[in-house]
Design an enzyme around this catalytic site. Structure first.
Site, short mmCIF file in Angstrom:
data_model
loop_
_atom_site.label_atom_id
_atom_site.label_comp_id
_atom_site.label_asym_id
_atom_site.label_seq_id
_atom_site.Cartn_x
_atom_site.Cartn_y
_atom_site.Cartn_z
N GLU A 184 0.83 -1.22 0.00
CA GLU A 184 0.00 0.00 0.00
C GLU A 184 0.86 1.26 0.00
OE1 GLU A 184 -2.88 -0.28 3.19
OE2 GLU A 184 -4.19 -1.45 1.89
N GLU A 253 -6.70 -7.81 -0.74
CA GLU A 253 -7.22 -7.85 0.64
C GLU A 253 -8.71 -7.54 0.65
OE1 GLU A 253 -5.08 -5.47 3.55
OE2 GLU A 253 -3.15 -5.95 2.62
C1 GAL Z 1 -4.28 -2.88 5.06
C2 GAL Z 1 -2.86 -3.38 5.16
C3 GAL Z 1 -2.81 -4.68 5.95
C4 GAL Z 1 -3.59 -4.53 7.22
C5 GAL Z 1 -5.00 -4.08 6.93
C6 GAL Z 1 -5.85 -3.87 8.14
O1 GAL Z 1 -4.34 -1.58 4.64
O2 GAL Z 1 -2.32 -3.59 3.88
O3 GAL Z 1 -1.48 -5.02 6.20
O4 GAL Z 1 -2.94 -3.59 8.02
O5 GAL Z 1 -4.95 -2.85 6.27
O6 GAL Z 1 -6.00 -5.04 8.83
#
Ligand code: GAL
Length: 726
Positions: A184, A253
């Site tokens: 990110e 994600e």
């Molecule tokens: C995302 C990040 C992950 C984790 C998630 C929240 O933005 O890439 O590593 O932090 O948020 O659980």
């Protein structure tokens, strides 16, 4: 012109470094539709399981349950600070045995998406960065900075080298089909401008130059340079478009819930909403979905990021203990089955989209030999009857119906058929028979203390080897101070960069203050009782994990940095910041290793009625036998305050159940608004009551349980429980 140059650069890079990716014989490549494995476009369903958040003994079962749940890929970050605790000294054993984990995934017949980072975020201590990195002269994190880039490259090469040596990339016959560099970074680049852009370009070239033979991705990075694929992270990603029509639409994600912070309510995300988000992504041409997390697990040791709870359950399809969370696990399993039925059509053609109403659409994938249709209703509250292909269909609100033959509804995302299962935490075995040892607040002239002028920054002092740093001084009160007679005690005010602070005056706990995830800083301001003569002031400053998000890691600090003042003395206010302060790193009990069998025999413990209750700075120990069976075990810590827990010398994490849960657990109205209104549970109760005790850390009998309690709890309330549906 710009576009042309970019196009050329892509072709050039592809030829230079990745001819294996783009050539017809390549094992892993991609096009605008999908990742291509051995010449086959694939719809890939993936789930995050972070290897250090469970035990190696749990891994095979977690991976098997992921497979049974219909996943093709396991995604994990690589945790730099776990693997390189001091510069050049690597650790790949036990929970950090990355090769073993990857091989287990391979044995189960699944693929791996390896997110090397090495910055990972992940609610992990310091975002995965080793703390020693902060002290490399001239370092600036995650930007165009020589020392940082050198360290990042060295670690990335180390990991890629290991994977290659073990033949773990798909092109070598291994399971790794994708990698990730950075994490990110897009928003950071946007914030810092030119040096950020240069760093992105460097990171991309560095990664691609490692010739892994499999594609790299960069998540949340709109300008990911070719041939790196930019991907989406979020609760919903249906509108996402990669930055080139040669790249597939991937979701790295899909948040299955959210993490818990100390003092916060416990977030959850309904299965229907996750299924809806996935179906919507696929109907819009998406071909890779990863659940973050599929199994969240536990932040053992001191691995949790700043103010992150020990449990990283995440409301994931597999719960913290590795058990299927129902109906979520089964509802998603059914979704995966039906998506696989659609796969031939999905990978062959782009969809035709037609409107079925104001808020309803049909996405149809029709090829010569297959047809799959997705009928969607985006209305968050009304069911709608639509006509498709001459037939009527009822569409529940906020749902997608999936028709793998373009006729029959096999699945609707809002209709959960799997029964829900409520898990219980049932006490097992008798009460613990505790012994206690009281650690006293130190004095500036104790062994191991050192004096310095002014205040010191905590992480610089501890190098994160412990949560604790003592700040010590004496306050000398002359007998003619007026407050001694009036009883109007002076006001002690302490400003601290965080994260928690216990103030001891003459050995007694006078008060406590702590920050929070959003604001780790704290101010302690309280009247204190002082007597004529010398008064001992001891401040126990506590780091509750190091933050894992933000800019300029090199500038972050913790601890009492002042000012510190005492108001209400004859002369008005004393500025104590200039006084002589002494320091002590860590607790006495830590230095003596009271959490181990040998260490614990170095002090006198008291037992029976003498066992301390509601006493700060107390170590407790007890011995217990392992309950029969294989149900997961946990400790109920509801009656305790804040501290750490060890079983047989191993740290199961920080406990801080608190009664501090805030938040507003109202009706959970996730539809369409989930992004800003997470569903919350546990309001007014402990953020985290139960702490996972891995069975593999136990022996049949005589297990040593040690608890360090900072501010006072009742150990008689601690019970061992088993997690069961019965
Ligand atoms: C995302 C990040 C992950 C984790 C998630 C929240 O933005 O890439 O590593 O932090 O948020 O659980």
């Amino acid at each position: 012109m710009g576009l042309n140059l970019r196009g050329k650069a892509w072709i050039f890079l592809a030829i230079l470094c990745c001819s294996s990716i783009s050539s017809a014989k390549a094992a892993v490549s991609y096009d605008h539709k999908a990742v291509i494995i051995n010449g086959q476009r694939r719809i890939l369903l993936s789930g995050s399981i972070h290897y250090p958040r469970s035990t190696p003994e749990m891994w095979p079962d977690l991976i098997q349950k992921a497979k049974d749940g219909g996943l093709d890929v396991i995604q994990t970050y690589v945790f730099w600070n776990g693997h390189e605790p001091s510069p050049g000294k690597y650790y790949f054993e036990d929970r950090y045995d990355l090769v073993r984990f990857v091989k287990l995934v391979q044995q189960a017949g699944l693929y791996v998406h390896l997110r090397i980072g090495p910055y990972v975020c992940a609610e992990w201590n310091f975002g995965g960065f080793p703390v020693w990195l902060k002290y490399i002269p001239g370092i600036a994190f995650r930007t165009d900075n020589g020392p940082f880039k050198a360290a990042m490259q060295k670690f990335t090469e180390k990991i890629v080298g290991m994977m290659k040596a073990e033949k773990l990339f798909e092109t070598q016959g291994g399971p790794i089909i994708l990698s990730q560099i950075e994490n990110e970074y897009g928003p950071v680049e946007w914030e810092i401008g030119a040096p950020g852009k240069a760093y992105t370009k460097w990171a991309a070239e560095m990664a691609v130059g490692l010739s892994t033979g499999v594609p790299w991705i960069m998540c949340k990075q709109d300008d990911a340079p070719d041939p790196i694929i930019n991907t989406c992270n979020g609760f919903y990603c249906e509108g996402f478009k990669p930055n080139s029509d040669r790249k597939p639409k991937m979701w790295t994600e899909n948040w299955t819930g959210w993490f818990t912070e100390f003092g916060g309510a416990v977030p959850y995300r309904p299965a229907e909403d996750i299924a809806f988000s996935v179906a919507r992504f696929i109907q819009n041409g998406g071909s890779f979905v990863n659940y973050y997390m599929y199994h969240g697990g536990t932040n053992f040791d001191r691995t949790a990021g700043g103010f992150i709870a020990t449990s990283y359950d995440y409301d994931a399809p597999l719960d913290e203990y590795g058990l299927p969370r129902e109906p979520k696990w089964s509802h998603l399993k059914e979704l995966h089955k039906v998506i696989k039925l659609c796969e031939p059509a999905l990978v062959t053609v782009d969809p035709t989209v037609t409107s079925l109403g104001d808020n309803q659409e049909a996405h149809v994938f029709r090829s010569k030999s297959s047809c799959a249709a997705f009928l969607s209703n985006y209305d968050p509250s009304s069911a709608v009857k639509v006509t498709f292909g001459g037939f009527p269909y009822d569409l529940p609100p906020w749902s997608v119906s999936i028709l793998p033959d373009c006729k029959t509804v096999y699945y609707n995302t809002a209709q959960v058929r799997a029964p829900s299962v409520t898990m219980k935490m049932v006490p097992t075995g008798g009460p613990f028979s505790w012994e206690s040892y009281n650690e006293e607040s130190p004095s500036w002239n104790d062994d191991g203390t050192f004096a310095l002028d002014g205040f010191v920054e905590q992480i610089n002092m501890t190098r994160d080897s412990t949560d604790y740093l003592w700040y010590l001084t004496d306050i000398t009160i002359s007998p003619d101070e007026k407050f001694l007679k009036t009883g109007d005690d002076p006001l002690l005010t302490i400003w601290s960069a965080g994260h928690a602070l216990h103030v001891f005056v003459n050995g007694q706990l006078a008060g406590t203050a702590y920050g929070s995830l959003n604001n780790p800083k704290l101010t302690f301001s309280q009247k204190i009782k002082l007597h004529a003569g010398v008064n001992k002031l001891a401040l126990l400053s506590i780091a509750v994990g190091l933050p894992n998000v933000g800019l300029h890691y090199e500038t972050w600090n913790a601890g009492v940095l002042g000012p510190v003042s005492l108001k209400g003395v004859n002369s008005g206010t004393w500025d104590m910041s200039k006084w002589k302060w002494s320091y002590k790193v860590g607790l006495k009990g830590e230095a003596l290793s009271l959490h181990t069998v040998t260490g614990s025999s170095s002090v006198e413990w008291v037992e029976g009625s003498l066992v301390a209750k509601k006493q700060p700075l107390t170590w407790y120990k007890a011995s217990f036998d392992t309950p029969a069976g294989n149900e997961p075990l946990a400790l109920d810590m509801d009656t305790m305050g804040k501290g750490q827990i060890w079983i047989n010398g191993r740290n199961i994490g920080r406990h801080w159940p608190g009664n501090t849960a805030h938040g507003n657990c109202g009706r959970c109205s996730y539809a369409g608004t989930y992004t800003d209104k997470k569903c919350l549970s546990n309001c007014g109760e402990a953020s985290q009551r139960w702490y996972h005790v891995p069975r593999s850390w136990l022996k049949p009998s005589g297990n040593l349980l040690v608890v360090f309690e900072e501010w006072g709890g009742d150990p008689n309330g601690i019970t061992l429980v088993r997690r069961t549906s019965k």
